[in-house]
Design an enzyme around this catalytic site. Structure first.
Site, PDB file in Angstrom:
ATOM      1  N   LYS A  60      36.482 -25.188  55.487  1.00  0.00           N
ATOM      2  CA  LYS A  60      35.597 -24.510  54.533  1.00  0.00           C
ATOM      3  C   LYS A  60      34.408 -23.911  55.284  1.00  0.00           C
ATOM      4  CE  LYS A  60      33.250 -25.582  50.100  1.00  0.00           C
ATOM      5  NZ  LYS A  60      32.925 -26.681  49.160  1.00  0.00           N
ATOM      6  N   SER A  67      34.057 -25.909  44.485  1.00  0.00           N
ATOM      7  CA  SER A  67      33.777 -24.740  45.289  1.00  0.00           C
ATOM      8  C   SER A  67      34.682 -24.569  46.500  1.00  0.00           C
ATOM      9  CB  SER A  67      32.328 -24.807  45.760  1.00  0.00           C
ATOM     10  OG  SER A  67      32.147 -25.926  46.626  1.00  0.00           O
ATOM     11  N   SER A 111      33.834 -30.705  44.169  1.00  0.00           N
ATOM     12  CA  SER A 111      34.199 -29.439  44.812  1.00  0.00           C
ATOM     13  C   SER A 111      35.486 -29.465  45.614  1.00  0.00           C
ATOM     14  CB  SER A 111      33.060 -28.962  45.712  1.00  0.00           C
ATOM     15  OG  SER A 111      32.118 -28.257  44.951  1.00  0.00           O
TER      16      SER A 111
END
Lengths: 554, 524
Positions: free
Chosen positions: B76, B171, B195
């Site tokens: 990420k 996210s 997330s």
């Protein structure tokens, strides 16, 4: 990282600087006197239109509290591995954490914790076995993270005290000891440095200092004059240096003092206080505070009010000036630092058996290893050497002077009470004249001891000794004995030679001899002086007197 | 070949059926083929190929570094990667190339993993859709699956109509999409309020949020320091255990990691469920929970019960305060953490430079999106001296109560809690953006954020397809530092439900369809 450069508004401070002409200059505090009550100040004004005037000379009492930032003496910073070093090239000692690169986290330096615990113990504090770290937020160019990690809620040490002494009385010959309470000692990060270039409207940022460990020592408002504050700071400085927890060199910014100052009439509520920031010199500390006290009194007596504001001391102008307030009243939005667990300290009782000793801080262990503090050292000096208490203060106040004194004493037969005179009057005087530290002295303790031994043995007179000392100061590598020989300063030991000289002087001054014989004993001193002159100080005055008296009575 | 698990591909590498370079190249070309998913922000092609080459050399010499050697992974874009741009999907950090690796990234590389690239997210991980980053929203691979298209799209829209594409959740939507679409074998996400688990559930992959303090956060650009945990996204529970074994352990650079050494484990299949005690928190029967998910949840409970486990309804009474409490704590820490972005040391700097203050303000206005700025504003409000006591302190107290709820439940003998991960299956982007980020985050984190408040480990396991042909995941929450127990239960469950593999039409060139997971035995 290269120094960041940016423009900023820096005009405001300059614009607000007071003109020299407006500033009432204080000379060593002589514009005010101490009134009857200790710590109260007679304003010296009798203006009928001032509210104070109605009560005659209204005494004002000043209240002074201090916040002192002491830089911790450690190899690396409080939360990062960067080195700590004064005057390194700009931005050469900056880790990713110090520059607040995203994703970096603090890791507490054990040495800094130990220094704070040591200092707390030396200042009679209660050491909190659990303390916490907080974030204090404000935007400033030399604060890269936008917050400072400090200990707002639960600091590492609380409720201590510091005793300090100062000379009082008209002739400053009376020594008194006072105590100031220590509210707390907290660990926190230093900021970087902003260097403002007014001509180019630029600010240069140096982050070498960013993240260096500080101990903030908060003193309760128990002081009432600049002199007291200066004495307290000086004592703290000595303690820190003795402990080694801070080098506490003011000129290098390792000890920074902020003073909270207010004035009020006795029996009334405390006045509005101002904060005098960043007093970085021992010399100006007392002056800055005394100036601020006088300024507030003057304001109030003129019917003005004192504003709660931050002021800076301008040492060139000798006055305090309002500082450009960081956007008025700041709300620091304190918050617990989530990346640091509570700081847990142990004592020998609570220390878990399986704990790695390298990873914990043991309060008892530190306590057992505390060195003698200055106050203890002074008492020991007085007891051991029979010197006066004020002499013990002077010995400790000059870095290395106590050790120098002790070395001289160890190497001479002379009474320490006599040695101290040489150290304080001659040695220190020369050092001050030449602006040297004890370490830089060209006269070593060994040389001085040799010299004092010659004097003690009666090999030279004390006036000859002063001449030798002067020679030694030149640092030509000669021993006192060599100098004595070269300059022929040794006392005349040969009785016969002595008798001859005295005889010669008497023969050359028949008139004086007659006077004495008539009974005018005072003239004897003149004859002694004449013998001394002839021998260029090599005659023992006691012996000369004896010989002369013997011959005169013959 | 790309569709197998990490464990399987690792075996294939060891047996020489495929070389690390071949594997890396296939992944890279597949990333390009699926570019429209917008799963990756940066593709580190050059370094990935170099890493693969080095790995290949190690295989040749028989000196591999570990199970991850030669395995393509994605990270990420809020983890620092030395020499590779790290943006947090924000203008503030666009173009920012960090000088150091996050500890978790370094650990992957030390094991020989091949870093393919950095995955997309909501700006600074603030969101639950992976829709609010400067590089645009991530598209859920299931939008293009045969399972979804067969059931949904044909009715209303022509085949090529693309307006109905689905969000991944967030996210860590980029990482979830990357694992789900077979462009990598494992990906790192971050999990602050869900997330990692939320997009994992929406994308039909396994999402693990480990216990707070088990994995280093050093190098993870923080959202909420006291809740952030690096998350692990994989295709199956076994793979998550392997990656966890690599990442877990004390890090001197993160003082909040625990000192106890972590023993990595291999998951065994437990045969006897009778000693197991599963808790069903009644408060998770929340408004907005889709009937489908509810049915799945209770079916899963039955599954355990039928296998001999004790299944008990439990209460976590403070759950309903979790959302508002999280909001206060999250925004407060955000306000603080974001203070460093002032344009001086790194990142975006505005050209407005009349004064330092003007430069700060312009930099932050230009650098942050509305969501970030909104959270900074509320956080600063909560931290004001006059509000601190009423908001922050209260929220901290409530947080303690929420954590205590869990302690009580586990103390009463519950081993693992079983809950939904999300309210329902995922929804189309056009639907999602009808509500603002704040509303969505509050809704979507509802089942996940309490585990962050309490610091507990939690895992979402893809369970079944919804009527629309979209994945639904269920969540297991375990005791602190009891990952082995949690994953063992999850693995057993995974084995029972036989979640179907995504069938990507026209994306997978190499037509061999697989196989053993094709049909769901659980709920079809």
């Amino acid at each position: 990282m290269a120094a960041s450069i940016l423009r900023r508004c820096w005009g405001s401070l300059l614009a607000q600087r007071c003109r020299t002409g407006d500033v009432p200059v204080l000379h060593n505090g002589q514009t005010w006197r101490r009134a009857q009550a200790p710590g109260s100040i007679a304003s010296g004004r009798r203006a009928g239109n001032s509210p104070a005037g109605e009560r005659g000379v209204a005494p004002w009492v000043a209240v002074v509290g201090l916040e002192i930032h002491a830089q911790i003496s450690s190899n690396s910073k409080l939360f990062s591995g960067s080195q700590v070093q004064f005057a390194a090239p700009p931005n050469s000692l900056v880790s990713f954490f110090d520059a607040s690169l995203p994703g970096t986290l603090p890791a507490l330096n054990r040495r800094c914790v130990e220094a704070a615990v040591m200092t707390g113990l030396a200042l009679n504090c209660r050491i909190n076995k659990k303390s916490l770290f907080d974030r204090k937020h404000y935007f400033y160019a030399d604060l890269p993270a936008g917050y400072q990690i400090t200990q707002q809620r639960l600091p590492v040490a609380v409720n201590g005290s510091l005793s300090y002494s100062l000379c009082v009385g008209g002739k400053k010959n009376q020594m008194v000891t006072r105590t100031v309470r220590i509210k707390q000692i907290q660990l926190e990060q230093d900021s970087g440095k902003s260097l403002h270039d007014d001509t180019r409207s630029q600010t240069l940022i140096d982050l070498n200092r960013a993240g260096v460990g500080l101990m903030e020592v908060v003193m309760e408002p128990d002081m009432s004059s600049g002199e007291e504050a200066a004495a307290a700071v000086r004592e703290l400085q000595l303690i820190l240096q003795t402990l080694g927890s801070s080098q506490a060199i003011m000129a290098e910014g390792q000890l920074r003092v902020d003073a909270n100052v207010s004035v009020h009439h006795p029996g009334e509520a405390y006045g509005v206080r101002t904060e005098v920031k960043n007093i970085n010199s021992a010399r100006f500390l007392a002056r800055a505070i005394d100036y601020e006290i006088q300024r507030q009194i003057k304001e109030l007596e003129n019917g003005q009010t004192v504003m709660n504001e931050t002021r800076a001391f301008d040492y060139k102008l000798g006055c305090t000036i309002p500082m450009r307030d960081k956007e008025g009243k700041q709300d620091y939005r304190f918050m617990p630092e989530p990346n640091l667990p509570p700081l847990i300290l142990y004592d020998s009782k609570s220390l878990p058996a399986n704990m790695n000793h390298q990873q914990v801080v043991n309060i008892d262990w530190i306590r057992e290893r505390l060195p003698d503090l200055p106050s203890v050292k002074r008492v020991k000096l007085v007891e051991q050497y029979g010197i006066l208490p004020e002499h013990s203060f002077t010995l400790l106040n000059e870095d290395g002077l106590m050790e120098f004194f002790q070395n001289v004493v160890r190497q001479t037969q002379m009474n320490p009470k006599k040695v101290i005179g040489w150290i304080l009057n001659d040695m220190l005087c020369y050092l001050k004249q030449h602006n040297l530290t004890v370490k830089e002295s060209p006269v070593s303790s060994l040389l001085l001891a040799d010299l004092l031994n010659l004097l003690e043995r009666g090999a030279i007179s004390s006036s000859a000794a002063k001449q030798v000392f002067e020679e030694l100061w030149k640092g030509e590598g000669k021993t006192p004995l060599q100098i004595v020989k070269e300059k022929k300063l040794e006392l005349i030991q040969d009785q016969q030679e002595f008798e001859q000289i005295c005889q010669a002087v008497m023969e050359g001054h028949q008139e004086e001899v007659m006077e004495i014989k008539k009974g005018n004993r005072k003239v004897l001193n003149k004859l002694i002086g004449l013998v001394q002159r002839t021998t260029r100080g090599r005659a023992d005055p006691v012996l000369v007197k004896q010989i002369l008296e013997k011959r005169l009575s013959q | 070949m790309l569709r197998v698990s990490l464990r399987e591909i690792s075996a294939a590498l060891k047996e020489g059926q495929v070389t690390p370079t071949e594997l890396c190249q296939r992944c890279l070309s597949f990333i390009k083929a699926t570019k429209f998913l917008n799963a990756y922000i940066t593709i580190a092609e050059e370094t990935a190929l170099k890493q693969a080459e080095e790995s290949e050399e190690r295989y040749r010499r028989g000196q591999i570094l570990g199970d991850l050697d030669g395995i393509p992974v994605a990270v990420k874009d809020n983890f620092n990667t030395a020499g590779i741009e790290t943006t947090c999907a924000s203008n503030m950090l666009k173009g920012y190339i960090p000088p150091y690796n996050a500890t978790v990234v370094q650990k992957l590389l030390d094991q020989g993993a091949v870093l393919l690239g950095k995955t997309n997210l909501d700006e600074f991980a603030m969101g639950s859709g992976s829709t609010d980053g400067i590089f645009g929203p991530v598209r859920n691979p299931w939008s293009y699956s045969r399972q979804y298209r067969d059931k949904c799209v044909q009715n209303s829209h022509p085949e090529k109509e693309d307006s109905n594409w689905l969000i991944t959740g967030g996210s860590s939507g980029g990482s979830a999409a990357a694992v789900s679409s077979f462009t990598c074998f494992a990906a790192l996400g971050s999990d602050t309020g869900g997330s990692t688990r939320n997009p994992a559930a929406h994308c039909g992959v396994v999402g693990l949020k480990p216990t707070y303090g088990l994995i280093s956060r050093h190098g993870l650009i923080p959202l909420v320091n006291s809740m952030d945990v690096p998350g692990i996204l994989t295709r199956c529970v076994d793979d998550a255990a392997i990656v966890l074994g690599v990442l877990a352990g004390h890090d001197p650079k993160d003082s909040t990691t625990v000192q106890d050494p972590f023993k990595s484990f291999e998951l065994t299949c437990f045969t006897d469920a009778s000693k197991l005690c599963i808790g069903i928190p009644k408060e998770y029967h929340a408004p907005g929970l889709s009937s489908e998910t509810l049915a799945l949840w209770s079916k899963a409970a039955d599954l355990f019960e039928n296998a001999g486990a004790k299944v008990i309804e439990v209460s976590l009474p403070h759950t309903r305060y979790s959302v508002v409490c999280y909001h206060v704590l999250c925004t407060s820490e955000v306000a603080s953490n974001m203070a460093r972005f002032d344009g001086l040391e790194y990142g975006h700097r505005s050209s407005m430079d009349k004064s330092t203050e003007v430069m700060y303000a312009a930099t932050r206005r230009e650098g942050f999106n509305d969501v970030v700025r909104g959270r900074i504003l509320s956080g600063n409000y909560f931290l004001l001296k006059q509000n601190y006591e009423n908001y922050f302190i209260k929220a901290q107290k409530v947080r303690r109560l929420i954590a205590k709820d869990f302690v009580n439940v586990f103390h009463s003998g519950i081993d693992v809690l079983l809950t939904p991960t999300t309210l329902s299956d995922t929804i189309p982007y056009v639907e999602f953006i009808k509500e603002d980020n704040r509303t969505r985050s509050a809704q979507d984190d509802i089942f996940t954020q309490a585990a962050n408040m309490a610091g507990l480990p939690a895992i979402t396991v893809p369970t079944a397809l919804s009527e629309k042909g979209l994945p639904v995941g269920l969540q297991f929450i375990g005791r602190a530092f009891q990952e082995q127990q949690l994953l063992t239960v999850a693995k057993w469950f995974e084995k029972q439900v036989k979640f179907p593999m995504i069938q990507l039409q026209g994306i997978m060139d190499h037509g061999h369809t697989v196989s053993h997971h094709q049909k769901s035995a659980f709920f079809s």
